[in-house]
Write an enzyme that holds these catalytic residues in place. Structure first.
Site, PDB file in Angstrom:
ATOM      1  N   GLY A 156       0.820  -1.188   0.000  1.00  0.00           N
ATOM      2  CA  GLY A 156       0.000   0.000   0.000  1.00  0.00           C
ATOM      3  C   GLY A 156       0.864   1.251   0.000  1.00  0.00           C
ATOM      4  O   GLY A 156       2.084   1.199   0.166  1.00  0.00           O
ATOM      5  N   GLY A 157       0.239   2.401  -0.195  1.00  0.00           N
ATOM      6  CA  GLY A 157       0.957   3.673  -0.115  1.00  0.00           C
ATOM      7  C   GLY A 157       1.432   4.180  -1.463  1.00  0.00           C
ATOM      8  O   GLY A 157       1.326   3.505  -2.489  1.00  0.00           O
ATOM      9  N   VAL A 174       4.584   6.696  -3.604  1.00  0.00           N
ATOM     10  CA  VAL A 174       5.999   6.532  -3.934  1.00  0.00           C
ATOM     11  C   VAL A 174       6.882   6.874  -2.734  1.00  0.00           C
ATOM     12  O   VAL A 174       6.575   7.756  -1.932  1.00  0.00           O
ATOM     13  CB  VAL A 174       6.384   7.427  -5.136  1.00  0.00           C
ATOM     14  CG1 VAL A 174       6.185   8.908  -4.807  1.00  0.00           C
ATOM     15  CG2 VAL A 174       7.819   7.158  -5.581  1.00  0.00           C
ATOM     16  N   THR A 175       7.981   6.161  -2.597  1.00  0.00           N
ATOM     17  CA  THR A 175       9.007   6.491  -1.621  1.00  0.00           C
ATOM     18  C   THR A 175      10.370   6.165  -2.205  1.00  0.00           C
ATOM     19  O   THR A 175      10.488   5.597  -3.299  1.00  0.00           O
ATOM     20  CB  THR A 175       8.787   5.770  -0.278  1.00  0.00           C
ATOM     21  OG1 THR A 175       9.620   6.373   0.723  1.00  0.00           O
ATOM     22  CG2 THR A 175       9.135   4.284  -0.376  1.00  0.00           C
ATOM     23  N   GLY A 180       7.096  -3.448   4.860  1.00  0.00           N
ATOM     24  CA  GLY A 180       7.378  -3.062   6.225  1.00  0.00           C
ATOM     25  C   GLY A 180       7.689  -1.598   6.412  1.00  0.00           C
ATOM     26  O   GLY A 180       6.946  -0.731   5.941  1.00  0.00           O
ATOM     27  N   CYS A 222       5.404   9.628  -0.317  1.00  0.00           N
ATOM     28  CA  CYS A 222       4.156   9.076   0.213  1.00  0.00           C
ATOM     29  C   CYS A 222       2.937   9.878  -0.219  1.00  0.00           C
ATOM     30  O   CYS A 222       1.858   9.763   0.378  1.00  0.00           O
ATOM     31  CB  CYS A 222       4.215   8.975   1.744  1.00  0.00           C
ATOM     32  SG  CYS A 222       5.603   7.978   2.337  1.00  0.00           S
TER      33      CYS A 222
END
Length: 289
Positions: free
Chosen positions: A127-128, A130-131, A207, A225
């Site tokens: 989930g979420g 871009v990082t 994680g 994010c």
């Protein structure tokens, strides 16, 4: 180009992945204190075993670590289908520079064309939005059987946040917090830890990523994010003493301090993860991945 990985399994890391001369890994079998447990933790009569693959001082290609996770998840699902015991697993590492997107991430949060990306870009099933992952950022991939804890995704996300909040408080006297409606750990308006997970048949993977000594400039090429008007920070940035030049009068002082800060943070993450989840970590040989 957005990359994907195969389900290949069994690669063995060599010293070429290391970010510095190899040193023996911390024995991750932790003795947990009985005090100050995470308030929503499950209390166990006996602590459960968690296999720990500890590569915290090595740089691992994202695709390789992703393949490891998917293979371990597949094994755990098979055990569950056979009604056999399914323990937890933890992988700790650093990555070579890479951008990752969640399954529904929007490319509007990329400040570049994917074809011209400065680093590899992976679209994953977490989930979420871009990082960025890179050297100096400690990444923990718990592959957790939530049947052994609480079958509650909100509880699990808050527990991962709790690990980081405790590390920052107990080890660095940094007061960190959650922000309502957002996932992750913050110090003021700086986000120090990003969290993204995938849960399948109550097996959680992917994680958290904690910026320790990370070069934060790659975050400027994305909207981390998907959150605008907020900053990304690091432990090193909060602790100004670690950025002081010529601390010992030597030209490579920053590198020395960075390694020390990574070591200290790693030890604290292992300790607090063990306590929050009430697990005994057993260090496993990397050759088993």
């Amino acid at each position: 180009m957005i990359l994907s990985t195969t389900h290949s399994f069994g690669s063995i890391l060599t010293p070429n992945h290391s970010t510095r001369p190899h040193t023996p890994h911390l024995n991750a079998v932790s003795k947990l204190s009985q005090a100050s447990l995470f308030s929503t933790s499950v209390t166990y009569k006996q602590k459960r075993l968690c296999e720990c693959f500890d590569l915290y001082d090595e740089l691992v290609p994202y695709g390789e670590a992703w393949s490891w996770q998917k293979a371990i998840v597949k094994e755990k699902k098979a055990l569950i289908q056979r009604n056999q015991s399914c323990s937890d697993t933890l992988i700790i590492l650093q990555h070579h520079p890479v951008y990752t997107l969640g399954t529904g991430s929007s490319e509007e949060y990329l400040n570049f064309e994917i074809i011209d990306s400065p680093y590899d870009v992976y679209r994953t099933e977490r989930g979420g939005e871009v990082t960025y992952h890179g050297p100096g950022q400690l990444v923990m991939y718990p592959i957790i059987n939530l049947r052994n804890h609480k079958m509650d995704l909100h509880w699990y996300l808050r527990a991962l946040e709790e690990v980081v909040i405790r590390v920052l408080s107990s080890t660095f006297s940094i007061k960190a917090s959650r922000l309502e409606g957002l996932t992750g750990v913050w110090v003021g308006d700086q986000k120090l830890a990003a969290i993204g997970i995938k849960v399948s048949q109550w097996i959680a993977y992917h994680g958290l990523a904690l910026n320790v000594t990370t070069d934060l400039s790659p975050f400027q090429l994305i909207v981390p994010c998907g959150i605008r008007n907020r900053n990304v920070g690091s432990i090193k940035g909060i602790l100004g003493e670690f950025t002081s030049p010529n601390r010992y009068g030597a030209s490579d002082n920053n590198s020395t301090d960075d390694f020390q800060l990574i070591d200290v943070t790693h030890d604290a993450l292992v300790r607090e993860f063990s306590e929050v989840f009430q697990l005994e970590l057993a260090l496993m040989p990397i050759s088993m991945l």
